[in-house]
Scaffold this active site. Structure first.
Site, mmCIF file in Angstrom:
data_model
loop_
_atom_site.group_PDB
_atom_site.id
_atom_site.type_symbol
_atom_site.label_atom_id
_atom_site.label_comp_id
_atom_site.label_asym_id
_atom_site.label_seq_id
_atom_site.Cartn_x
_atom_site.Cartn_y
_atom_site.Cartn_z
ATOM 1 N N GLU A 430 0.820 -1.216 0.000
ATOM 2 C CA GLU A 430 0.000 0.000 0.000
ATOM 3 C C GLU A 430 0.852 1.263 0.000
ATOM 4 O OE1 GLU A 430 -2.988 -0.223 3.089
ATOM 5 O OE2 GLU A 430 -3.983 -1.893 2.106
ATOM 6 N N GLU A 506 -4.048 -8.985 0.330
ATOM 7 C CA GLU A 506 -4.542 -8.785 1.687
ATOM 8 C C GLU A 506 -6.055 -8.867 1.620
ATOM 9 O OE1 GLU A 506 -2.022 -5.772 3.607
ATOM 10 O OE2 GLU A 506 -3.796 -5.275 4.769
#
Ligand code: GAL
Length: 813
Positions: A430, A506
């Site tokens: 991220e 994720e």
């Protein structure tokens, strides 16, 4: 490197150098360290008096003893990736433990048989953080990133004879992390002594370029360091798991070359997979004439990996989807201090769930974990960074990125490029750079470094900024596009990207507290309750995340989805979402297992889908609800069987089958209208043929009556490090768990072991993990007993007021 010491190789080295000095020695610097918190610049000096400092053993986490305090690393931040619009105070984001500031370690050491022509290296598996290393008063080097392994040649700093002094300064800054990083020399420190002609740290690179059932090609590149220009001969034997030599090569390396390449053919190889984790070894000897100069062992597995459009991921030619979890590095009550027995327990628990992969979020793993995954059969996504150039936290990796990123990547790549468990690299999680104009260029540069050092493994990154990552070309760069929490957008990503497959880097981020159930049972995002707990009906998630079934549906229905990595396998210290602004809460709610490693209900949901070898049949909630009589109390069943019938006090509530009417009803059997009355709930499960094959029941518990103990192991190794995890439950007179019990338990461990730590999985508990007492949470806790170094019996007694105590014995051998 000589990490995987085996009696076999040691014996070989001893035998072949009889009467001479050994070719190579490795020592772990574990005991007799001196430690002091705070800054002590004078401590670099050899003559510094550290007698008043604490004596500690390494691996060591200086902050895990606490005390917990919401003001430790109190962060005023806006968490952009969580969609927050403004900054707010976050207590407990990094666990509320006192890890900020400087700390010093000192140790004296001798280098046995050190002499002209020898070299010595210090290898740190990880040091948290901003390490400065001094030997005999002189600075040897620095390494900022606390998760990476690094080494320094200290030959020129050593005294010719006698004692040397090693001093290590570490410093953790505030607002440098999004979770508990740990503090100190939390991983092992090695001293490696070689001849001048030697194989350097991580000096072999082994690949298996061609693999079939009938034969495999093994290629080994060996780097030789030497200051004198001399020709050498590299002799390598490949040994199978039983120690039999299956291939050999002897290769001259001219004086002006540094890398020798050897090629081997192995007939009928035993292929590595999670189900068959077979480890071979390459045993390499370096000769100058007839003199053995070095001996080095490279464990490896024979397996092929492919990632292909239209086929997805193939291991040894067989398609499969990752049934993975993300894990942070802390070990709950042990903190970040690495312990092999603790890691082995985690891997064992995950494998029982049917899990076959771990993503080492968001940083390099400990070598012990990688070795266990090789040996026990877990595939690894080895991740490197949570930040690149653009920061997420004020003092995070972005401060080091420009100067260190390549060095950090190269160390990781060299360290873990021989491990068969490692099936992909991750260059980041991220990273906000997904949104910047040059984000894709950084991604390409980092991916190229991975390819340069290891062309055999693909590269991924966890992307959360779906639109930017696609529109700005970031996602298209990656070998494997990895998405965080975007199952609903997989079809769109697939249609817009060139790779032809994608992955859930994720997934889920469902929140729950073990044994806690909230009513009414309804889907909720960011739901908060007064007690700072989340419901175990597994209907609660974050604004950006989902419940498990939403990902299951996509993984089951979309051929091009190659698997998922659930956030997270285990609860971890820090990031107590949704309570990160509501102290006290020091640990996550995301885990499938709680911080003590006790399975939450969700464990059985994943197990029912992932463990295809063993049946799962699990009922929730508990059935002890004084005051709920007459109220709707839904009953869920997580099972691998297709259908089941529920009975409440003997009365049928109907038989349910999994169906496709909703995401949840595909994977869970849910009787939503059950009305609570004390007694018992029982479920009878039916197989595909419609035959009743298994039952499970839960009874209303009476008053707490006694303590029950269950140890995960009864025999420990006398190495001073081995651990037994003992679950203590408060039960009624008939042995039913008292699900509301909060009794304070006291632990007495005597004999050949000692009390190490305890955890109850309650994120709001501020009790210290290292004190031999704790309250049970939802009736349970887990305490840890550590073996001593002498053989003998360990006696364990657990007491509590007003209920019967319990005892058990372990042996240390
Ligand atoms: C993700 C992040 C993880 C963790 C998780 C919680 O965005 O990558 O590190 O913060 O959210 O849901």
């Amino acid at each position: 490197m000589y990490r995987y010491k085996t009696p076999l190789l040691l014996a070989m080295v001893l035998m072949s150098v009889k009467g001479m000095s050994q070719a190579r020695q490795e020592y772990l610097l574990e005991k007799n360290w001196k430690f002091a918190k705070g800054d002590h610049p004078e401590a670099v000096k050899e003559a510094f008096n550290d007698k008043g400092w604490e004596t500690v053993a390494v691996p060591h986490d200086w902050a895990i003893k606490g005390p917990f305090d919401g003001n430790n690393d109190l962060q005023k931040v806006q968490i952009v990736q969580n969609g927050e619009q403004e900054a707010s105070m976050k207590a407990g984001r990094t666990g509320g433990l006192p890890f900020i500031g400087a700390g010093w370690y000192r140790r004296s050491f001798t280098v046995p048989q050190f002499a002209p022509g020898k070299r010595a290296v210090l290898l740190f598996d990880g040091a948290m953080s901003n390490a400065e290393i001094y030997v005999n008063g002189k600075k040897v080097g620095t390494w900022p990133y606390g998760y990476n392994s690094f080494s320094f040649d200290i030959t020129d700093y050593l005294h010719a004879k006698g004692n040397n002094t090693l001093a290590v300064r570490l410093e953790n800054f505030e607002q440098a992390s999004r979770w508990y990083p740990g503090a100190g020399l939390y991983r092992n420190v090695h001293l490696i002594v070689t001849n001048d002609t030697h194989i350097p740290v991580w000096g072999t690179y082994l690949t298996t370029p061609a693999v079939t059932k009938d034969s495999a090609t093994v290629r080994l590149q060996t780097t030789i360091d030497r200051s004198k220009k001399t020709a050498v001969i590299i002799k390598t034997n490949l040994l199978d798991a039983s120690g039999k030599v299956v291939a050999s090569a002897s290769t001259p390396l001219p004086a002006d070359s540094t890398i020798a390449t050897q090629s081997f053919s192995v007939a009928h190889p035993a292929l590595w997979s999670p189900e068959t984790p077979v480890i071979y070894k390459a045993v390499t000897q370096v000769y100058e004439g007839t003199q053995l100069k070095d001996a080095y062992e490279t464990p490896f597995g024979i397996r092929s990996i492919e990632y292909k459009a239209g086929k997805g991921f193939l291991l040894n030619g067989v398609p499969r989807k990752f049934k993975g979890v993300c894990n942070h590095h802390d070990l709950g009550p042990l903190g970040a201090a690495i312990n092999t027995a603790a890691l082995r327990r985690q891997v064992r628990l995950l494998k029982d769930m049917g899990c076959d992969a771990i993503r080492t979020t968001h940083n390099m793993p400990a070598p012990e974990l990688v070795q266990l995954c090789d040996e026990m059969g877990i595939m690894l996504m080895v991740e490197s960074f949570d930040e690149w150039k653009a920061p997420k936290v004020k003092n995070g990796y972005s401060l080091y990125f420009d100067e260190w990123v390549e060095k950090d990547l190269v160390n990781m790549l060299h360290h873990y490029r021989n491990n068969p468990s490692n099936i992909m690299w991750s260059i980041g999680n991220e990273v906000p750079d997904q949104s910047s104009a040059n984000g894709k260029d950084i991604a390409r540069r980092l991916q190229d470094i991975c390819h340069r050092e290891d062309p055999t493994r693909p590269v991924t990154a966890g992307m959360d900024r779906f639109d930017d990552a696609i529109n700005k070309g970031f996602a298209a760069v990656l070998d494997i596009p990895g998405f965080n929490y975007k199952p609903q957008r997989y079809p769109e990503a697939y249609s817009k990207l060139p790779q032809g497959f994608l992955m859930g880097t994720e997934t889920a981020s469902t929140v729950s507290s073990r044994g806690i159930y909230k009513f009414p049972v309804e889907f909720a995002k960011n739901k908060m309750y007064d007690d700072n707990q989340s419901s175990s009906y597994d209907f609660e998630a974050c604004s950006w995340s989902q419940v498990p079934d939403d990902e299951f549906v996509q993984q089951d229905d979309l051929d091009y989805a190659i698997g998922e990595f659930v956030w997270t396998g285990f609860d971890y210290l820090g990031e107590p979402t949704p309570y990160d602004s509501k102290w006290p809460s020091h640990s996550s709610y995301f885990g499938i297992f709680d911080l003590a490693g006790i399975p939450k209900d969700r464990f059985y949901l994943y197990r029912s889908k992932w463990n295809t070898q063993q049946a799962t049949l699990h009922l929730l909630p508990h059935w002890t609800w004084p005051g709920r009589e007459g109220q709707v109390t839904p009953v869920f069943c997580y099972t691998s069987y297709p259908s089941a019938e529920l009975f409440v006090n003997g009365k049928s509530m109907g038989r349910l089958s999994k169906d496709t009417s909703s995401h949840q009803s595909r994977y869970r059997l849910m009787w939503k209208d059950v009305v609570y009355q004390p007694g018992a709930i029982k479920v009878v499960a039916y197989d595909v043929a419609g035959k009743a094959v298994a039952e499970e029941s839960v009874k209303t518990a009476g008053a707490p009556h006694h303590i029950q103990l269950e140890a995960d192991r009864s025999v420990l190794k006398a190495d001073g490090k081995d651990l037994a995890y003992i679950t203590a439950s408060v039960v009624d007179a008939e042995g039913n768990l008292c699900p509301d019990a909060g009794n304070l338990l006291q632990f007495e461990v005597t004999g050949a072991g000692s009390f190490k730590a305890v955890a109850n999985g309650d994120a709001t508990s501020l009790e210290a993990f290292q004190e031999p007492r704790m309250k049970v949470f939802s009736g349970r806790l887990v305490f840890i007993v550590q073996a001593g170094e002498k053989m003998g019996k360990v006696n364990v007694v657990v007491k509590a007021d007003k209920i019967r105590s319990a005892s058990c014995g372990l042996s240390v051998k």
